[in-house]
Design an enzyme around this catalytic site. Structure first.
Site, PDB file in Angstrom:
ATOM      1  N   MET A  27       0.841  -1.208   0.000  1.00 44.82           N
ATOM      2  CA  MET A  27       0.000   0.000   0.000  1.00 44.82           C
ATOM      3  C   MET A  27       0.874   1.255   0.000  1.00 44.82           C
ATOM      4  O   MET A  27       0.399   2.347   0.326  1.00 44.82           O
ATOM      5  CB  MET A  27      -0.935   0.007   1.211  1.00 44.82           C
ATOM      6  CG  MET A  27      -1.910  -1.178   1.187  1.00 44.82           C
ATOM      7  SD  MET A  27      -3.416  -0.889   2.128  1.00 44.82           S
ATOM      8  CE  MET A  27      -2.760  -0.591   3.753  1.00 44.82           C
ATOM      9  N   GLY A  28       2.154   1.097  -0.323  1.00 44.92           N
ATOM     10  CA  GLY A  28       3.048   2.255  -0.366  1.00 44.92           C
ATOM     11  C   GLY A  28       3.489   2.688   1.017  1.00 44.92           C
ATOM     12  O   GLY A  28       3.385   1.925   1.976  1.00 44.92           O
ATOM     13  N   LEU A  30       6.601   3.143   1.826  1.00 47.44           N
ATOM     14  CA  LEU A  30       7.495   1.982   1.918  1.00 47.44           C
ATOM     15  C   LEU A  30       8.588   2.172   2.966  1.00 47.44           C
ATOM     16  O   LEU A  30       9.067   3.280   3.195  1.00 47.44           O
ATOM     17  CB  LEU A  30       8.108   1.723   0.536  1.00 47.44           C
ATOM     18  CG  LEU A  30       7.066   1.487  -0.568  1.00 47.44           C
ATOM     19  CD1 LEU A  30       7.742   1.402  -1.936  1.00 47.44           C
ATOM     20  CD2 LEU A  30       6.236   0.242  -0.304  1.00 47.44           C
ATOM     21  N   HIS A  31       8.944   1.053   3.590  1.00 56.40           N
ATOM     22  CA  HIS A  31       9.974   1.056   4.637  1.00 56.40           C
ATOM     23  C   HIS A  31      10.800  -0.223   4.510  1.00 56.40           C
ATOM     24  O   HIS A  31      10.593  -1.014   3.571  1.00 56.40           O
ATOM     25  CB  HIS A  31       9.324   1.197   6.018  1.00 56.40           C
ATOM     26  CG  HIS A  31       8.216   0.206   6.285  1.00 56.40           C
ATOM     27  ND1 HIS A  31       8.416  -1.150   6.337  1.00 56.40           N
ATOM     28  CD2 HIS A  31       6.881   0.387   6.476  1.00 56.40           C
ATOM     29  CE1 HIS A  31       7.285  -1.765   6.596  1.00 56.40           C
ATOM     30  NE2 HIS A  31       6.313  -0.857   6.671  1.00 56.40           N
ATOM     31  N   HIS A  34       9.057  -3.595   3.767  1.00 58.96           N
ATOM     32  CA  HIS A  34       8.756  -3.828   2.348  1.00 58.96           C
ATOM     33  C   HIS A  34      10.037  -4.185   1.591  1.00 58.96           C
ATOM     34  O   HIS A  34      10.042  -5.073   0.736  1.00 58.96           O
ATOM     35  CB  HIS A  34       8.152  -2.568   1.714  1.00 58.96           C
ATOM     36  CG  HIS A  34       6.853  -2.116   2.329  1.00 58.96           C
ATOM     37  ND1 HIS A  34       6.768  -0.996   3.116  1.00 58.96           N
ATOM     38  CD2 HIS A  34       5.599  -2.616   2.257  1.00 58.96           C
ATOM     39  CE1 HIS A  34       5.504  -0.823   3.495  1.00 58.96           C
ATOM     40  NE2 HIS A  34       4.781  -1.787   2.997  1.00 58.96           N
ATOM     41  N   GLN A  58     -10.440  -2.491   1.951  1.00 56.54           N
ATOM     42  CA  GLN A  58     -10.003  -3.143   3.175  1.00 56.54           C
ATOM     43  C   GLN A  58      -9.981  -2.211   4.382  1.00 56.54           C
ATOM     44  O   GLN A  58      -9.548  -2.595   5.456  1.00 56.54           O
ATOM     45  CB  GLN A  58      -8.649  -3.835   2.976  1.00 56.54           C
ATOM     46  CG  GLN A  58      -7.470  -2.916   2.794  1.00 56.54           C
ATOM     47  CD  GLN A  58      -6.238  -3.690   2.373  1.00 56.54           C
ATOM     48  OE1 GLN A  58      -6.146  -4.211   1.271  1.00 56.54           O
ATOM     49  NE2 GLN A  58      -5.263  -3.785   3.267  1.00 56.54           N
ATOM     50  N   SER A 182       6.042  -0.390  10.450  1.00 58.61           N
ATOM     51  CA  SER A 182       4.698  -0.284   9.875  1.00 58.61           C
ATOM     52  C   SER A 182       4.524   1.117   9.323  1.00 58.61           C
ATOM     53  O   SER A 182       5.031   2.087   9.909  1.00 58.61           O
ATOM     54  CB  SER A 182       3.647  -0.534  10.965  1.00 58.61           C
ATOM     55  OG  SER A 182       2.380  -0.053  10.535  1.00 58.61           O
ATOM     56  N   ARG A 184       2.037   2.756   9.580  1.00 57.35           N
ATOM     57  CA  ARG A 184       1.215   3.502  10.542  1.00 57.35           C
ATOM     58  C   ARG A 184       2.032   4.034  11.716  1.00 57.35           C
ATOM     59  O   ARG A 184       1.507   4.815  12.508  1.00 57.35           O
ATOM     60  CB  ARG A 184       0.067   2.635  11.039  1.00 57.35           C
ATOM     61  CG  ARG A 184      -0.972   2.345   9.955  1.00 57.35           C
ATOM     62  CD  ARG A 184      -2.154   1.562  10.485  1.00 57.35           C
ATOM     63  NE  ARG A 184      -3.257   1.516   9.551  1.00 57.35           N
ATOM     64  CZ  ARG A 184      -3.452   0.543   8.649  1.00 57.35           C
ATOM     65  NH1 ARG A 184      -2.603  -0.457   8.569  1.00 57.35           N
ATOM     66  NH2 ARG A 184      -4.494   0.587   7.832  1.00 57.35           N
TER      67      ARG A 184
HETATM   68  P1  AMP Z   1       1.340  -2.955   3.487  1.00 57.45           P
HETATM   69  O1  AMP Z   1       1.952  -1.931   2.605  1.00 57.45           O
HETATM   70  O2  AMP Z   1       1.242  -2.552   4.925  1.00 57.45           O
HETATM   71  O3  AMP Z   1       0.047  -3.533   2.936  1.00 57.45           O
HETATM   72  O4  AMP Z   1       2.360  -4.196   3.499  1.00 57.45           O
HETATM   73  C1  AMP Z   1       2.763  -4.796   2.289  1.00 57.45           C
HETATM   74  C2  AMP Z   1       3.487  -6.068   2.636  1.00 57.45           C
HETATM   75  O5  AMP Z   1       4.622  -5.781   3.454  1.00 57.45           O
HETATM   76  C3  AMP Z   1       2.615  -7.070   3.432  1.00 57.45           C
HETATM   77  O6  AMP Z   1       2.842  -8.385   2.967  1.00 57.45           O
HETATM   78  C4  AMP Z   1       3.116  -6.880   4.834  1.00 57.45           C
HETATM   79  O7  AMP Z   1       2.950  -8.030   5.641  1.00 57.45           O
HETATM   80  C5  AMP Z   1       4.588  -6.608   4.596  1.00 57.45           C
HETATM   81  N1  AMP Z   1       5.168  -5.908   5.751  1.00 57.45           N
HETATM   82  C6  AMP Z   1       4.700  -4.783   6.346  1.00 57.45           C
HETATM   83  N2  AMP Z   1       5.459  -4.471   7.418  1.00 57.45           N
HETATM   84  C7  AMP Z   1       6.421  -5.419   7.491  1.00 57.45           C
HETATM   85  C8  AMP Z   1       7.502  -5.664   8.387  1.00 57.45           C
HETATM   86  N3  AMP Z   1       7.758  -4.860   9.427  1.00 57.45           N
HETATM   87  N4  AMP Z   1       8.290  -6.741   8.168  1.00 57.45           N
HETATM   88  C9  AMP Z   1       8.040  -7.574   7.122  1.00 57.45           C
HETATM   89  N5  AMP Z   1       7.032  -7.408   6.241  1.00 57.45           N
HETATM   90  C10 AMP Z   1       6.234  -6.347   6.426  1.00 57.45           C
END
Ligand code: AMP
Length: 276
Positions: A27-28, A30-31, A34, A58, A182, A184
């Site tokens: 969902m962008g 990015l850290h 990701h 979602q 995260s 967030r």
């Molecule tokens: P999101 O952008 O939050 O939807 O996350 C995209 C993908 O990155 C999902 O598969 C998450 O589980 C994964 N992800 C998010 N945070 C982490 C993290 N701290 N460590 C590993 N994977 C992550």
């Protein structure tokens, strides 16, 4: 790196590729979490694609959809530096064109925990991931263990609907004090950021009990509850010690157990888990 909003352009870029293809849906904002998924895909696949889509389906009405961080230029630089081949940034209209009415529901695994706190969340996740798999046709798709229930739901969907893809689950990337990365976390002020370590502390305390031989799942849940309660800024949403495949709450831990919890700190809703 090719970047596009258009489904037909994505498909034509994809059709011109040879060799294995790995997809990382995001969902962008990015850290390094990701990045770990992308690096794993880069190591295992000839071609790597990333989607950036803040999926309205979602989020529930009270949730943070409109405030969700969207630093798109920074994200594209980040993906370029990681050697990504193709980035799809669909619009909401591309993903959900007028008249859209077909949804994917993973019934049992989508119901408890996050599903209970966020009604409709996994219907949105499963539907969008099904569409991403159909659009990118990857050989492998990479997801983080950070979202443990999401992994369980998507594995079930892939099996039930015969998607020809292998799901690869990558470990949770954490800050040095244990807080899971995260998008967030940017909502946290310094005091809340400090308080957010309570999730890792609660999981670690329950894990320690388990390592000392505790197998009563309610004792493990109570251990997490009491740690969360000790943090003034934290509001517990749930704690769980569940079967990692069915997500049913355990009475007694026989084999592996998924410890998980969700906590609100200020306006951030944070989740974390240990699979032990
Ligand atoms: P999101 O952008 O939050 O939807 O996350 C995209 C993908 O990155 C999902 O598969 C998450 O589980 C994964 N992800 C998010 N945070 C982490 C993290 N701290 N460590 C590993 N994977 C992550």
């Amino acid at each position: 790196m090719r970047t596009t909003n258009s489904l037909s352009e994505l498909k034509s870029v994809r059709a011109g590729m040879n060799g294995t293809f790995g997809l990382v849906p995001t969902m962008g904002a990015l850290h390094a979490g990701h990045a770990s998924l992308i690096q794993r895909a880069r190591a295992e696949c000839r071609n790597v694609g990333v989607s950036i889509f803040v999926n309205p389906a979602q989020f529930s009405q009270e949730e943070d959809l409109s405030n969700y961080p969207r630093p798109i230029e920074r994200d594209l630089d980040f993906l370029h530096d990681l050697g990504v081949d193709v980035v799809w940034v669909p619009t909401v209209e591309t993903m959900y064109p007028p008249g859209f009415q077909t949804w994917v529901t993973v019934e049992e695994m989508g119901a408890p925990l996050e599903g209970k706190c966020r009604p409709g969340h996994f219907r949105g996740v499963a539907t969008v991931v099904a569409k991403l798999l159909n659009s990118f046709t990857p050989d492998r798709a990479y997801f983080g263990q950070k979202d443990a229930q999401q992994v369980v739901v998507l594995k079930r969907m892939v099996r039930d609907l015969n998607f020809p893809v292998e799901l690869v689950v990558c470990p949770t990337v954490r800050e040095s004090d244990g807080l899971a990365l995260s998008s967030r976390n940017v909502y946290l002020d310094p005091a809340q950021r400090q308080a957010a370590t309570v999730l890792y502390k609660a999981l670690s305390a329950a894990q320690k009990k388990y390592e000392c031989g505790e197998r009563d799942a309610e004792v493990l849940r109570e251990t997490m509850r009491s740690v969360v309660k000790s943090e003034r800024l934290a509001e517990q949403q749930y704690v769980s010690a569940a079967d990692p495949e069915t997500l049913c709450e355990l009475k007694e831990v026989g084999g592996t157990v998924l410890l998980s919890l969700a906590v609100k700190i200020g306006r951030a809703r944070l989740i974390d888990n240990f699979l032990i």
